[in-house]
Design an enzyme around this catalytic site. Structure first.
Site, PDB file in Angstrom:
ATOM      1  N   HIS A  86       0.839  -1.202   0.000  1.00 45.14           N
ATOM      2  CA  HIS A  86       0.000   0.000   0.000  1.00 45.14           C
ATOM      3  C   HIS A  86       0.876   1.256   0.000  1.00 45.14           C
ATOM      4  O   HIS A  86       0.625   2.202  -0.769  1.00 45.14           O
ATOM      5  CB  HIS A  86      -0.906  -0.028   1.230  1.00 45.14           C
ATOM      6  CG  HIS A  86      -1.837   1.129   1.336  1.00 45.14           C
ATOM      7  ND1 HIS A  86      -3.099   1.121   0.807  1.00 45.14           N
ATOM      8  CD2 HIS A  86      -1.677   2.356   1.908  1.00 45.14           C
ATOM      9  CE1 HIS A  86      -3.697   2.279   1.056  1.00 45.14           C
ATOM     10  NE2 HIS A  86      -2.856   3.054   1.729  1.00 45.14           N
ATOM     11  N   GLU A  87       1.918   1.280   0.842  1.00 41.75           N
ATOM     12  CA  GLU A  87       2.792   2.459   0.910  1.00 41.75           C
ATOM     13  C   GLU A  87       3.616   2.617  -0.369  1.00 41.75           C
ATOM     14  O   GLU A  87       3.854   3.735  -0.830  1.00 41.75           O
ATOM     15  CB  GLU A  87       3.713   2.366   2.130  1.00 41.75           C
ATOM     16  CG  GLU A  87       2.989   2.301   3.467  1.00 41.75           C
ATOM     17  CD  GLU A  87       2.035   3.458   3.695  1.00 41.75           C
ATOM     18  OE1 GLU A  87       2.288   4.561   3.168  1.00 41.75           O
ATOM     19  OE2 GLU A  87       1.022   3.268   4.395  1.00 41.75           O
ATOM     20  N   GLU A 107      -6.300   6.597  -1.047  1.00 33.01           N
ATOM     21  CA  GLU A 107      -6.302   5.309  -0.344  1.00 33.01           C
ATOM     22  C   GLU A 107      -6.879   4.216  -1.238  1.00 33.01           C
ATOM     23  O   GLU A 107      -6.360   3.100  -1.294  1.00 33.01           O
ATOM     24  CB  GLU A 107      -7.108   5.417   0.952  1.00 33.01           C
ATOM     25  CG  GLU A 107      -6.472   6.294   2.022  1.00 33.01           C
ATOM     26  CD  GLU A 107      -5.103   5.799   2.423  1.00 33.01           C
ATOM     27  OE1 GLU A 107      -4.963   4.640   2.845  1.00 33.01           O
ATOM     28  OE2 GLU A 107      -4.136   6.579   2.281  1.00 33.01           O
ATOM     29  N   HIS A 121       1.456   4.369  -2.829  1.00 31.41           N
ATOM     30  CA  HIS A 121       1.364   5.812  -2.600  1.00 31.41           C
ATOM     31  C   HIS A 121       2.514   6.541  -3.290  1.00 31.41           C
ATOM     32  O   HIS A 121       2.338   7.645  -3.826  1.00 31.41           O
ATOM     33  CB  HIS A 121       1.402   6.115  -1.100  1.00 31.41           C
ATOM     34  CG  HIS A 121       0.076   6.035  -0.417  1.00 31.41           C
ATOM     35  ND1 HIS A 121      -1.062   6.628  -0.908  1.00 31.41           N
ATOM     36  CD2 HIS A 121      -0.295   5.440   0.748  1.00 31.41           C
ATOM     37  CE1 HIS A 121      -2.078   6.396  -0.094  1.00 31.41           C
ATOM     38  NE2 HIS A 121      -1.644   5.677   0.920  1.00 31.41           N
ATOM     39  N   ASP A 135      -4.861   0.999  -2.554  1.00 32.38           N
ATOM     40  CA  ASP A 135      -5.367  -0.356  -2.305  1.00 32.38           C
ATOM     41  C   ASP A 135      -5.368  -1.167  -3.606  1.00 32.38           C
ATOM     42  O   ASP A 135      -4.912  -2.315  -3.634  1.00 32.38           O
ATOM     43  CB  ASP A 135      -6.784  -0.307  -1.735  1.00 32.38           C
ATOM     44  CG  ASP A 135      -6.834   0.179  -0.301  1.00 32.38           C
ATOM     45  OD1 ASP A 135      -5.784   0.157   0.369  1.00 32.38           O
ATOM     46  OD2 ASP A 135      -7.921   0.582   0.154  1.00 32.38           O
TER      47      ASP A 135
END
Length: 484
Positions: free
Chosen positions: A135-136, A200, A139, A204
């Site tokens: 997930h990070e 987000e 980003h 995801d």
């Protein structure tokens, strides 16, 4: 390496084996250069990388970072396994640990990703932990952070110090941190939340694909979300992770639908994951006696007599000064896997605790010939050399390691201690300067270079020129950051 405290004028640290936990939140003169809003309006990948690197170095001086080579090797190997499957990767990624029992992780500019030890501690599978890291990564590859910074710069003056402060505050006190971000930038609350939710959801989606491509179980994403929701429901305050990563019902449902696009299959945890988790529980999550009770209970459960639980118990025995009990367990594990780095690290600690530095050096010399650039072997070998008063060998090992990878904080710390023991104060102050530079504390770093020059002597022309050149380079870098 046996647990002990290293104290200097500028920093206090404690080490578990080869794990160093740094906490220095009130250092002097460590403010980042003030960078105006115009610089952020066109945040190119190159500029993002420059800013991200200095922000990460500054973060090292503000949060309780964990400098544990075994954990570092695992996290970076796992993270980069997923980065290799990602698209739009514009710079190398680096992964770090913060010693914090709260569940959280965050990414900064330039591909720097930080996970709390608590995130791994509560994970029930490697895929669950990988879901957070994926997930990070997403980003960063989707440039969510860079775009957020650019958007905020349009609303008024923006400084890197202000961004960093909000990131750090959000990590330690998430509710206050999010409020600080919004208040400092003067953004409307609803628009900020909408922007975050959009990011987000995209992170995801991309993260689930990354996990699947890298061989992890995408079904772990909704499972981990459900776990977070349950923990938050029964907690007095919302989990740190949910403040910085808002979790709505639609987001949970969406992750489940995306995971169901992939075929179900069994994905076993790697042995390194189980050993790293045991290490985190033993040395960063529980107090020693509590950890000891935990592993004894686990070993007594059906199917609980695993290598990871045995290893975790051995660590707690060692930390409780029950060295013989630790040795018995580690010797059995080493008989099965003599080249396992986790067991080599623990056995080195045991030998040094028993005053057998030469035996430790002999064992590690053979391993070093096989893995000359491995930080676990090299740092253990250097530590054994220091304990055995073989200071020149320690210097040789540490300098070679830093030539191969110049961002290993613990190597600079050990190098400074070694030079001080040798009464080589010119190099001692230079190593201290390198430590300050690793935390982006430029004024202190330059001051220590000046102190090193005072000890070099006027007749040593070559050394004077080399240190002067380094000082000029750092001053130029500081000036360039100010102009960004």
């Amino acid at each position: 390496m046996k647990r002990f405290a290293v104290k200097t004028q500028f920093i206090t640290v404690s080490l578990f084996s080869l794990g160093l936990v740094l906490s220095s939140p009130t250092q002097a003169n460590n403010a980042l250069p003030d960078i105006g809003g115009n610089a952020f309006s066109t945040l190119t990948p190159d500029k993002e990388k420059q800013l991200g690197d200095v922000m990460m170095r500054q973060t090292k001086g503000q949060l309780p970072m964990v400098y544990d080579p075994l954990m570092d090797e695992y996290l970076n190997a796992m993270g980069n396994q997923m980065v290799a499957k990602a698209q739009d990767v514009k710079f190398p990624f680096r992964f770090y640990w913060v010693n914090d029992k709260n569940i959280n992780a965050f990414a900064t500019l330039g591909g720097n990703i930080v996970s709390h030890t608590g995130t791994l501690a509560v994970s029930d599978s490697e895929s669950e932990f990988a879901s957070v890291i994926a997930h990070e990564i997403s980003h960063v590859t989707q440039r969510h952070i860079a775009r957020s910074v650019e958007a905020r710069s349009e609303n008024g003056p923006l400084t890197m110090a202000g961004i960093l402060g909000s990131i750090l505050l959000a990590t330690v006190n998430p509710e206050a941190g999010m409020a600080g971000i919004m208040a400092s930038q003067g953004l409307a609350q609803q628009s900020a939340i909408n922007f975050t939710r959009s990011n987000e959801q995209e992170a995801d989606r991309i993260g689930i694909q990354l996990m699947a491509d890298a061989g992890y179980d995408p079904y772990a994403v909704p499972e981990f979300f459900n776990k977070l929701a349950e923990k938050s429901r029964f907690a007095n305050t919302q989990l740190a992770f949910l403040y910085t990563h808002p979790l709505s019902q639609s987001r949970v449902a969406d992750s489940r639908l995306r995971a169901e696009q992939f075929p179900k299959r069994f994905v076993a945890d790697s042995q390194d994951y189980t050993l790293v988790k045991a290490r985190v529980l033993a040395r960063y999550h529980y107090q020693t006696k509590d950890a000891q009770s935990y592993f004894l209970r686990k070993l007594a459960e059906p199917g609980g007599n695993t290598k990871a639980n045995q290893y975790g118990l051995a660590l707690t025995y060692f930390d409780d000064k029950q060295v013989e009990k630790a040795e018995q367990i580690i010797n059995k594990l080493r008989q099965q896997e003599p080249d396992n780095l986790f067991y080599i690290d623990a056995y080195t600690d045991i030998l040094l605790a028993q005053g057998k530095a030469e035996q430790a050096m002999s064992m590690l010399e053979q391993q070093y010939l096989l893995k000359p650039n491995n930080q676990v072997i090299t740092l253990n070998y250097a530590n054994a050399a220091i304990q055995g008063k073989a200071h020149r060998l320690a210097v040789h090992l540490l300098r070679n390691l830093l030539y191969y990878r110049n961002d290993i904080f613990l190597a600079y710390e050990m190098l400074a201690d070694t030079y001080k023991a040798m009464e080589d104060y010119a190099r001692y102050y230079e190593a201290r300067a390198d430590l300050y530079y690793q935390m982006a504390v430029y004024p202190k770093a330059i001051d220590d270079l000046n102190e090193a020059l005072n000890h070099v002597g006027k007749n040593n022309t070559l050394e004077n020129r080399r240190i002067e050149a380094k000082k000029k380079q750092w001053q130029t870098e500081l000036n360039r950051l100010k102009r960004l």
